[in-house]
Design a protein around this motif. Structure first.
Motif, PDB file in Angstrom:
ATOM      1  N   ARG A  44      18.432  -4.677  10.504  1.00  0.00           N
ATOM      2  CA  ARG A  44      18.767  -6.089  10.704  1.00  0.00           C
ATOM      3  C   ARG A  44      19.980  -6.498   9.896  1.00  0.00           C
ATOM      4  O   ARG A  44      20.299  -5.896   8.881  1.00  0.00           O
ATOM      5  CB  ARG A  44      17.555  -6.971  10.415  1.00  0.00           C
ATOM      6  CG  ARG A  44      17.042  -6.892   9.005  1.00  0.00           C
ATOM      7  CD  ARG A  44      15.678  -7.523   8.812  1.00  0.00           C
ATOM      8  NE  ARG A  44      15.637  -8.934   9.118  1.00  0.00           N
ATOM      9  CZ  ARG A  44      14.505  -9.589   9.378  1.00  0.00           C
ATOM     10  NH1 ARG A  44      13.358  -8.978   9.366  1.00  0.00           N
ATOM     11  NH2 ARG A  44      14.534 -10.877   9.621  1.00  0.00           N
ATOM     12  N   ASP A  46      20.964 -10.366   9.129  1.00  0.00           N
ATOM     13  CA  ASP A  46      20.674 -11.777   9.378  1.00  0.00           C
ATOM     14  C   ASP A  46      20.617 -12.517   8.037  1.00  0.00           C
ATOM     15  O   ASP A  46      21.181 -12.048   7.051  1.00  0.00           O
ATOM     16  CB  ASP A  46      19.382 -11.935  10.181  1.00  0.00           C
ATOM     17  CG  ASP A  46      18.169 -11.267   9.523  1.00  0.00           C
ATOM     18  OD1 ASP A  46      18.206 -10.978   8.305  1.00  0.00           O
ATOM     19  OD2 ASP A  46      17.168 -11.037  10.233  1.00  0.00           O
ATOM     20  N   ASP A 123      14.155 -10.126  20.975  1.00  0.00           N
ATOM     21  CA  ASP A 123      14.596 -10.161  19.572  1.00  0.00           C
ATOM     22  C   ASP A 123      14.297  -8.845  18.862  1.00  0.00           C
ATOM     23  O   ASP A 123      15.033  -8.434  17.966  1.00  0.00           O
ATOM     24  CB  ASP A 123      14.000 -11.357  18.819  1.00  0.00           C
ATOM     25  CG  ASP A 123      12.491 -11.296  18.676  1.00  0.00           C
ATOM     26  OD1 ASP A 123      11.818 -10.740  19.568  1.00  0.00           O
ATOM     27  OD2 ASP A 123      11.974 -11.830  17.670  1.00  0.00           O
ATOM     28  N   ASN A 126      17.324  -6.704  20.255  1.00  0.00           N
ATOM     29  CA  ASN A 126      18.678  -7.168  19.944  1.00  0.00           C
ATOM     30  C   ASN A 126      18.903  -7.544  18.485  1.00  0.00           C
ATOM     31  O   ASN A 126      19.992  -7.344  17.960  1.00  0.00           O
ATOM     32  CB  ASN A 126      19.039  -8.353  20.834  1.00  0.00           C
ATOM     33  CG  ASN A 126      18.961  -8.006  22.308  1.00  0.00           C
ATOM     34  OD1 ASN A 126      19.357  -6.923  22.714  1.00  0.00           O
ATOM     35  ND2 ASN A 126      18.441  -8.921  23.107  1.00  0.00           N
ATOM     36  N   ASP A 127      17.896  -8.119  17.824  1.00  0.00           N
ATOM     37  CA  ASP A 127      18.054  -8.587  16.445  1.00  0.00           C
ATOM     38  C   ASP A 127      17.551  -7.577  15.416  1.00  0.00           C
ATOM     39  O   ASP A 127      18.147  -7.415  14.359  1.00  0.00           O
ATOM     40  CB  ASP A 127      17.327  -9.916  16.238  1.00  0.00           C
ATOM     41  CG  ASP A 127      17.854 -11.025  17.129  1.00  0.00           C
ATOM     42  OD1 ASP A 127      19.000 -10.910  17.616  1.00  0.00           O
ATOM     43  OD2 ASP A 127      17.119 -12.005  17.357  1.00  0.00           O
TER      44      ASP A 127
END
Length: 175
Positions: A44, A46, A123, A126-127
């Protein structure tokens, strides 16, 4: 019959301001006939930062689901497996101060009975770029220790290493 673990953890990585929601989560230590463990590998970038780590498969309990239904659904979605629930391991209460969340993590020990297709959410693809990690016990412990180099990894490791160690004790007793 074994005792259920009940662990309370605080987030010491990010400053506490307030908690505005609880998340009831079902998670599992998952193993196969060979004694290998299955985790999700997360990559990740973020608000928590850029990091990669393993964690147990699982997720939020949906409205109308009980914990056992939730863990079976999550393991099917994230790992593509059908499981037999061996036992409940316990509950780890922890916090993510950065997103003001209190997590109530209900852990189970589950044995894989069959493999199928994963059904990851957008998510998760993709995340979090979820992939499956199949590891020995020692490899899993090493991965959690390596994750401790990052703030979020330290939170995940503090939550999951005691559960993994306890699951291994129970598995050793059963074999």
């Amino acid at each position: 019959m074994h005792e259920l673990l009940n662990i309370e953890l605080r987030d010491t990585e990010w400053e506490y301001t307030y908690t505005d929601h609880d998340r009831n989560i079902a998670r599992a230590i998952v193993f196969d006939d060979e004694g290998k463990f299955y985790f999700v590998n997360t990559h990740r970038d973020d608000a928590f930062g850029k990091c990669s780590y393993i964690e147990t498969s699982g997720g939020g309990v949906e409205l109308g689901e009980d914990l056992e239904e939730a863990i079976k659904r999550e393991l099917s979605e994230e790992l593509g497996v059908t499981v037999e629930i061996i036992c409940k391991l316990g509950v780890v209460s922890d916090y993510y101060n950065l997103i003001h969340r209190h997590n109530i993590n209900n852990y189970f020990l589950c044995k894989i009975t069959s493999f199928g297709e994963k059904h990851l959410m957008p998510d998760e693809i993709n995340d979090f770029h979820l992939t499956t990690a199949k590891l020995t016990y020692d490899e899993a412990v090493a991965e959690y220790e390596k994750a401790e180099e990052h703030k979020l990894g330290r939170l995940v490791s503090a939550r999951e290493l005691p559960i993994l160690r306890y699951a291994k004790e129970i598995m050793d007793e059963l074999s």
